[in-house]
Design a protein around this motif. Structure first.
Motif, short mmCIF file in Angstrom:
data_model
loop_
_atom_site.label_atom_id
_atom_site.label_comp_id
_atom_site.label_asym_id
_atom_site.label_seq_id
_atom_site.Cartn_x
_atom_site.Cartn_y
_atom_site.Cartn_z
N LEU A 1 -0.07 1.57 6.32
CA LEU A 1 -1.13 1.68 5.33
C LEU A 1 -0.59 2.07 3.96
O LEU A 1 -1.05 1.57 2.93
N THR A 2 0.40 2.96 3.95
CA THR A 2 0.99 3.39 2.68
C THR A 2 1.65 2.22 1.96
O THR A 2 1.52 2.06 0.74
N GLY A 3 2.33 1.37 2.70
CA GLY A 3 2.96 0.21 2.09
C GLY A 3 1.94 -0.77 1.53
O GLY A 3 2.14 -1.33 0.44
N ILE A 4 0.85 -0.98 2.25
CA ILE A 4 -0.20 -1.89 1.77
C ILE A 4 -0.90 -1.30 0.56
O ILE A 4 -1.19 -2.00 -0.41
N LYS A 5 -1.14 0.00 0.59
CA LYS A 5 -1.74 0.68 -0.56
C LYS A 5 -0.84 0.52 -1.79
O LYS A 5 -1.32 0.22 -2.90
N ARG A 6 0.45 0.69 -1.62
CA ARG A 6 1.39 0.59 -2.73
C ARG A 6 1.38 -0.82 -3.33
O ARG A 6 1.50 -0.98 -4.54
N ALA A 7 1.17 -1.81 -2.48
CA ALA A 7 1.16 -3.19 -2.96
C ALA A 7 -0.12 -3.54 -3.71
O ALA A 7 -0.08 -4.28 -4.70
N TRP A 8 -1.25 -2.99 -3.27
CA TRP A 8 -2.53 -3.40 -3.83
C TRP A 8 -3.14 -2.40 -4.79
O TRP A 8 -4.00 -2.76 -5.61
#
Length: 440
Positions: A419-426
C-alpha cells in the motif's frame, strides 16, 4: 486560508466560513466540522477542480459521502462533499454507483431489479467509505466484503486526473481500493457485481442469562452453517440509541425460504435463554438500520475499547468479551459471523487482509461523565488491550479513532508495504491524508 482561487474555479459549489449556509455545509452525520472550505461537487469536473486547488495550496482533502467518518471533525483542510453524485445505474448484474450514494438508496434501487450487494447494516452509511474500508455486511459469508464485489472504479487522482481502475488497466490501484481506504484518490463511481436477491429471511432472537453458552453454541453452529446465513450478537445498555436494550441475536438468510432459515437457526432456538422474537421474510432494504443524525445537544460519548477480527473464537475469547460487558454497565458487545466467501479470498488478493478471521468482535465502554471514572477507564483499556491480541487484525470502519496507530494494526507488514508503494506512486504529497493514512 484564502479560498478565493477556489471560488473562481467553482463559483457555485464553494461554501466557506461566513457564507450563508456554512453551518449546514459543515454539518455531517456524526458531527460538525471546521474545514477551511466545503466543495459541494455536482460533477466529476468539480471534483477535479477542487483537488487541483487543494494540491496547489497544500490543503489536505477529506472526502465526504455518508458522513459517518470521524475524520470530518479534524479542523482545516478542504472537504469535498460527494452527496450529489449519487446516481445508481443497473446493467444486468453490473451496478454503477456514484461516490456519494448511501447504501439505503442503493439497496432500494437494486431491490426493484431483484438484486443486492452485500453492504453495511445502516442505510445512511456511504457506499464510498464502507467499500474502501472493506465493508462487512449481512451477506459477507455468501458474497464476501463489499470491496470483494467491486469490479472497477472511476477516481480523481491527486494530480486531478480521471482514471478508470480495473484489473486490466490499473490492477495495483484497484487492489488498493479494495480495502486500503481513501488513500489514492476521490472515487466518483463504484462498479459492483450484484447478486440475485428477491428477499431475505430476517430473525431476531432474545437472549437472557449468561451469554457464554449462547455464544459458544452460535460459534459452533456457524462453523458449518450454510453460507446463506449470517448472524450478529449484540448486547447494549439502555443509553445506546442505535439498538434496543439487552442482548439479541439477529440473523439474515438470503432468499425467502423460512423453513431453511429456521432449520439453520435451530441449534440456537433450542438453547435455554434464547427466545424467538421475530422471524419472517423481508425486503433487504427494510432490514437496514436508520442511525440517528448528530444532535449537538446530545453528542455521542467517547468509546473505550476496540475491535478485532478473530480467527479462532475460542472459549477464552468468549469469556473475556462477556466479562468486559459484565464489568461495565454502560458498554456494548457486538459479534458478527465471517468465514465462507469472506475467507475464500486469498490473504494478499486485496488490501483487506485477515481473511482467516471467522468472527468480527467489538467491545467498548461508553465514556459518559459520572459513569466512568479514571480507574474504570483504565480498567476498560487494560481489558481490551488483553483481548485485541486474540485477533489477527482490526477493522478500520468500526472505529471513531483517528489515531495513526490503527494503521499497522489494520494491515500486516506485507500489505502495508505494498500500500505504501502504491500511495507513493499516486499521491506522493499525501494530499489524501484525512483517513486511516498510508504515509507515502
Amino acid at each position: 486560508m484564502n479560498v478565493e482561487g477556489l471560488r473562481s474555479a467553482l463559483p457555485s459549489a464553494v461554501v466557506a466560513p461566513g457564507d450563508d449556509g456554512w453551518d449546514a455545509a459543515r454539518l455531517f452525520h456524526s458531527g460538525i466540522g471546521e474545514p477551511d472550505a466545503v466543495v459541494r461537487a455536482r460533477s466529476v469536473a468539480d471534483v477535479q477542480a477542487a483537488v487541483r486547488w487543494a494540491s496547489a495550496v497544500g490543503a489536505p482533502v477529506m472526502v465526504r459521502g455518508g458522513g459517518h467518518s470521524a475524520w470530518g471533525s479534524v479542523p482545516g483542510g478542504l472537504t469535498i462533499d460527494l452527496s450529489a453524485l449519487a446516481d445508481v445505474a443497473v446493467d444486468g448484474s453490473l451496478v454503477s454507483v456514484g461516490g456519494g450514494a448511501t447504501w439505503g438508496a442503493v439497496a432500494h434501487e437494486l431491490a426493484a431489479h431483484g438484486l443486492g450487494v452485500s453492504s453495511g447494516d445502516t442505510a445512511s452509511v456511504g457506499v464510498g467509505g464502507l467499500t474502501l474500508g472493506g465493508g462487512i455486511g449481512w451477506m459477507v459469508r455468501a458474497w464476501g466484503l463489499a470491496s470483494d464485489q467491486l469490479e472497477s472504479a472511476q477516481l480523481v487522482t491527486a494530480a486531478g486526473e480521471v482514471v478508470e481502475a480495473t484489473d486490466a488497466s490499473h490492477p495495483d490501484l484497484l487492489w488498493a481500493l479494495r480495502g486500503g481506504g481513501g488513500n489514492v484518490g476521490v472515487v466518483t463511481r463504484f462498479d459492483f457485481r450484484a447478486h440475485a436477491l428477491p428477499s431475505v429471511v430476517f430473525a431476531t432472537l432474545g437472549v437472557s442469562g449468561d451469554a457464554r453458552p449462547v455464544l459458544r453454541a452460535m460459534r459452533d453452529a456457524l462453523s458449518d452453517a450454510p453460507r446463506d446465513l449470517t448472524v450478529t450478537f449484540m448486547d447494549v445498555p439502555p443509553m445506546d440509541p442505535s439498538a434496543p436494550e439487552g442482548a439479541t441475536i439477529t440473523a439474515c438468510w438470503i432468499g425467502p425460504d423460512e423453513i431453511a432459515a429456521r432449520a439453520a437457526l435451530l441449534p440456537l432456538l433450542a438453547l435455554e435463554g434464547v427466545t424467538e422474537i421475530d422471524l419472517g421474510v423481508r425486503a433487504y432494504p427494510d432490514i437496514l438500520l436508520d442511525a440517528p443524525d448528530f444532535d449537538p445537544a446530545q453528542p455521542m460519548p467517547g468509546f473505550v475499547g476496540g475491535n478485532a477480527l478473530i480467527a479462532d473464537l475460542g472459549d477464552d475469547a468468549i469469556d473475556r468479551l462477556v466479562a468486559f460487558r459484565e464489568a461495565h454497565p454502560a458498554s456494548v458487545l457486538f459479534l458478527r459471523s465471517l468465514g465462507g466467501a469472506y475467507g475464500d479470498a486469498a490473504q494478499d488478493s486485496t488490501a483487506f487482509a485477515a481473511r482467516d478471521a471467522t468472527w468480527f468482535a467489538m467491545a467498548g465502554a461508553f465514556d459518559i461523565p459520572g459513569m466512568l471514572d479514571d480507574d474504570e477507564r483504565a480498567a476498560a483499556v487494560a481489558e481490551w488491550d488483553a483481548i485485541e491480541p486474540l485477533g489477527v487484525g482490526v477493522y478500520g470502519n468500526f472505529t471513531t479513532s483517528i489515531d495513526p496507530d490503527w494503521v499497522p494494526r489494520m494491515y500486516p507488514p506485507a500489505t502495508l508495504s505494498r500500500l505504501t508503494g502504491i500511495k507513493r506512486a499516486w499521491d506522493p504529497e499525501n494530499l489524501f491524508s484525512r483517513n486511516h493514512n498510508i504515509c507515502p
